[in-house]
Design a protein around this motif. Structure first.
Motif, PDB file in Angstrom:
ATOM      1  N   ARG A  65       0.844  -1.203   0.000  1.00  0.00           N
ATOM      2  CA  ARG A  65       0.000   0.000   0.000  1.00  0.00           C
ATOM      3  C   ARG A  65       0.879   1.252   0.000  1.00  0.00           C
ATOM      4  O   ARG A  65       0.633   2.204  -0.735  1.00  0.00           O
ATOM      5  CB  ARG A  65      -0.929  -0.027   1.214  1.00  0.00           C
ATOM      6  CG  ARG A  65      -1.955   1.061   1.241  1.00  0.00           C
ATOM      7  CD  ARG A  65      -3.018   0.913   2.338  1.00  0.00           C
ATOM      8  NE  ARG A  65      -2.614   0.193   3.526  1.00  0.00           N
ATOM      9  CZ  ARG A  65      -2.948  -1.073   3.807  1.00  0.00           C
ATOM     10  NH1 ARG A  65      -3.693  -1.763   2.969  1.00  0.00           N
ATOM     11  NH2 ARG A  65      -2.550  -1.647   4.923  1.00  0.00           N
ATOM     12  N   TYR A  66       1.935   1.238   0.829  1.00  0.00           N
ATOM     13  CA  TYR A  66       2.861   2.366   0.867  1.00  0.00           C
ATOM     14  C   TYR A  66       3.533   2.549  -0.500  1.00  0.00           C
ATOM     15  O   TYR A  66       3.654   3.668  -0.993  1.00  0.00           O
ATOM     16  CB  TYR A  66       3.926   2.147   1.953  1.00  0.00           C
ATOM     17  CG  TYR A  66       4.978   3.224   1.958  1.00  0.00           C
ATOM     18  CD1 TYR A  66       4.756   4.424   2.618  1.00  0.00           C
ATOM     19  CD2 TYR A  66       6.177   3.061   1.278  1.00  0.00           C
ATOM     20  CE1 TYR A  66       5.702   5.430   2.605  1.00  0.00           C
ATOM     21  CE2 TYR A  66       7.128   4.057   1.251  1.00  0.00           C
ATOM     22  CZ  TYR A  66       6.892   5.242   1.919  1.00  0.00           C
ATOM     23  OH  TYR A  66       7.821   6.246   1.892  1.00  0.00           O
ATOM     24  N   ALA A  67       3.966   1.444  -1.119  1.00  0.00           N
ATOM     25  CA  ALA A  67       4.654   1.515  -2.409  1.00  0.00           C
ATOM     26  C   ALA A  67       3.752   2.142  -3.473  1.00  0.00           C
ATOM     27  O   ALA A  67       4.213   2.960  -4.285  1.00  0.00           O
ATOM     28  CB  ALA A  67       5.104   0.126  -2.844  1.00  0.00           C
ATOM     29  N   VAL A  68       2.477   1.787  -3.479  1.00  0.00           N
ATOM     30  CA  VAL A  68       1.532   2.336  -4.462  1.00  0.00           C
ATOM     31  C   VAL A  68       1.357   3.835  -4.237  1.00  0.00           C
ATOM     32  O   VAL A  68       1.409   4.625  -5.192  1.00  0.00           O
ATOM     33  CB  VAL A  68       0.184   1.587  -4.383  1.00  0.00           C
ATOM     34  CG1 VAL A  68      -0.893   2.293  -5.181  1.00  0.00           C
ATOM     35  CG2 VAL A  68       0.358   0.149  -4.867  1.00  0.00           C
ATOM     36  N   GLU A  69       1.166   4.243  -2.994  1.00  0.00           N
ATOM     37  CA  GLU A  69       0.992   5.665  -2.685  1.00  0.00           C
ATOM     38  C   GLU A  69       2.263   6.458  -3.006  1.00  0.00           C
ATOM     39  O   GLU A  69       2.197   7.575  -3.521  1.00  0.00           O
ATOM     40  CB  GLU A  69       0.598   5.858  -1.213  1.00  0.00           C
ATOM     41  CG  GLU A  69      -0.801   5.353  -0.906  1.00  0.00           C
ATOM     42  CD  GLU A  69      -1.866   6.033  -1.750  1.00  0.00           C
ATOM     43  OE1 GLU A  69      -1.816   7.276  -1.929  1.00  0.00           O
ATOM     44  OE2 GLU A  69      -2.755   5.316  -2.258  1.00  0.00           O
ATOM     45  N   ARG A  70       3.407   5.887  -2.704  1.00  0.00           N
ATOM     46  CA  ARG A  70       4.689   6.535  -3.001  1.00  0.00           C
ATOM     47  C   ARG A  70       4.851   6.720  -4.499  1.00  0.00           C
ATOM     48  O   ARG A  70       5.263   7.791  -4.964  1.00  0.00           O
ATOM     49  CB  ARG A  70       5.832   5.689  -2.440  1.00  0.00           C
ATOM     50  CG  ARG A  70       7.203   6.237  -2.725  1.00  0.00           C
ATOM     51  CD  ARG A  70       8.282   5.368  -2.073  1.00  0.00           C
ATOM     52  NE  ARG A  70       9.592   5.861  -2.397  1.00  0.00           N
ATOM     53  CZ  ARG A  70      10.345   5.394  -3.396  1.00  0.00           C
ATOM     54  NH1 ARG A  70       9.916   4.401  -4.153  1.00  0.00           N
ATOM     55  NH2 ARG A  70      11.537   5.907  -3.635  1.00  0.00           N
ATOM     56  N   ALA A  71       4.518   5.698  -5.280  1.00  0.00           N
ATOM     57  CA  ALA A  71       4.619   5.785  -6.740  1.00  0.00           C
ATOM     58  C   ALA A  71       3.706   6.886  -7.279  1.00  0.00           C
ATOM     59  O   ALA A  71       4.091   7.625  -8.197  1.00  0.00           O
ATOM     60  CB  ALA A  71       4.282   4.441  -7.374  1.00  0.00           C
ATOM     61  N   LYS A  72       2.521   7.015  -6.714  1.00  0.00           N
ATOM     62  CA  LYS A  72       1.604   8.081  -7.146  1.00  0.00           C
ATOM     63  C   LYS A  72       2.195   9.454  -6.860  1.00  0.00           C
ATOM     64  O   LYS A  72       2.123  10.356  -7.705  1.00  0.00           O
ATOM     65  CB  LYS A  72       0.259   7.939  -6.432  1.00  0.00           C
ATOM     66  CG  LYS A  72      -0.582   6.787  -6.919  1.00  0.00           C
ATOM     67  CD  LYS A  72      -1.877   6.702  -6.115  1.00  0.00           C
ATOM     68  CE  LYS A  72      -2.687   5.479  -6.481  1.00  0.00           C
ATOM     69  NZ  LYS A  72      -3.909   5.362  -5.639  1.00  0.00           N
ATOM     70  N   ARG A  73       2.777   9.617  -5.656  1.00  0.00           N
ATOM     71  CA  ARG A  73       3.396  10.904  -5.310  1.00  0.00           C
ATOM     72  C   ARG A  73       4.546  11.227  -6.249  1.00  0.00           C
ATOM     73  O   ARG A  73       4.674  12.356  -6.723  1.00  0.00           O
ATOM     74  CB  ARG A  73       3.909  10.889  -3.871  1.00  0.00           C
ATOM     75  CG  ARG A  73       2.824  10.949  -2.816  1.00  0.00           C
ATOM     76  CD  ARG A  73       3.398  11.235  -1.419  1.00  0.00           C
ATOM     77  NE  ARG A  73       4.516  10.401  -1.042  1.00  0.00           N
ATOM     78  CZ  ARG A  73       4.419   9.235  -0.410  1.00  0.00           C
ATOM     79  NH1 ARG A  73       3.234   8.751  -0.110  1.00  0.00           N
ATOM     80  NH2 ARG A  73       5.495   8.564  -0.088  1.00  0.00           N
TER      81      ARG A  73
END
Length: 82
Positions: A65-73
Motif C-alpha cells: 500500500r505504501y509503495a503504491v501511494e509513493r509511486a503516485k506521489r
C-alpha cells in the motif's frame, strides 16, 4: 509441509500477508539500503507489524500500500524529502 515466505516482489494484492524486513522492502521499492532505512524511519511509513530479536518486520500488504501511494506521489512530481 512447511510454508515458505514469498520472495520480495512476488505475490498479488489478494495474497495472504507475509513479513518483510528492510532488505525485502529495499528490493520492493527499488531503492538503496540507505534510502530504504530513511523511508522506514519516516512518519508516513507504516508501523512495524512485529518487533523480533533480529529487528522489525512489516506486513507485505502494508508495504505494498505504501509503495503504491509513493509511486503516485513520485508520478505527480512531488518528490521525497528526508
Amino acid at each position: 509441509m512447511a510454508e515458505t515466505t514469498p520472495a520480495a516482489g512476488e505475490g498479488t494484492a489478494g495474497d495472504e500477508p507475509y513479513p518483510m524486513g528492510p532488505e525485502e522492502i529495499r528490493v520492493r521499492l527499488g531503492v538503496s539500503r540507505q534510502w530504504a532505512y530513511t523511508l522506514i524511519g519516516r512518519k508516513d511509513f507504516p508501523d512495524p507489524w512485529r518487533e523480533l530479536a533480529m529487528g522489525a518486520v512489516w506486513r507485505s500488504t502494508d508495504v505494498e500500500r505504501y509503495a503504491v501511494e509513493r509511486a503516485k506521489r513520485l508520478a505527480k512530481g512531488e518528490g521525497e524529502d528526508e
